[in-house]
Motif scaffolding. Sequence first.
Motif: not given
Length: 219
Positions: A79-85, A87-96, A157-162
């Motif tokens: 839901p964070i990836m879908i609804y959050s616009r 990058h500062n919100v999703y990216f740290p969670l993605c790295l963790a 480290y990051g998102q596995q594809g768009h």
Amino acid sequence: MSMLASNTSSGNCSDDPYRVALFLEVSLSVGGVLVCSIAIILAGVLKLHRQLLYRLVIYQVSSILANGVTSTLDIIQLPIMIYSRSHNVYFPLCLASAFLSTYTLLVKLFFTLIVTVHLFTFAVCYKNMKKLELCYVLTALIVPAMMAAVPFTTHTYGQQGHGQPWCWIQQADTSCPSHSSRAGLIEMFGLWFGPAMVSLVAISLLVVVMISVLVYRTC
């Protein structure tokens, strides 16, 4: 309105396979977490932790539990990836998530290898390795942490594809998504696939030798 709904549904169709796979992964992880939790509770009730072999198995089950919890938390990213616009919100969670997934997988792998080596030395070589318990635990916790930290230095480290709700070592170059990242591919094989294959071969050989020796001694 119907056209808008049609466009929305068609736009989400490409993401459906990823979401189904994610929910399947989370469901399996939840099941694993429940089984591991029950196993650890039973081990405590039966006081199996008094023996080194059982303690090592408890460590291994605990690492499987930790990896299952990490995989379960992946559902939060969707839901964070879908609804959050932002990058500062999703990216740290993605790295963790990427770091914890790599770390818990490696810890699980190390403890599996350690349990096999301990069984081999005890059953075949008649060696009491009780004094090495602390070394076992420190090795299984510190070495994976060092290995899992390597992608931070190369920013892989990051998102596995768009649009994919998984975060791990990136295969594509962030500056040019159509090209593969050499550092990412090297780290994927060097930090996980390579050690996993080597450990699988080593564990298989140790088990075969151990069974062969035990069968020979009983004959």
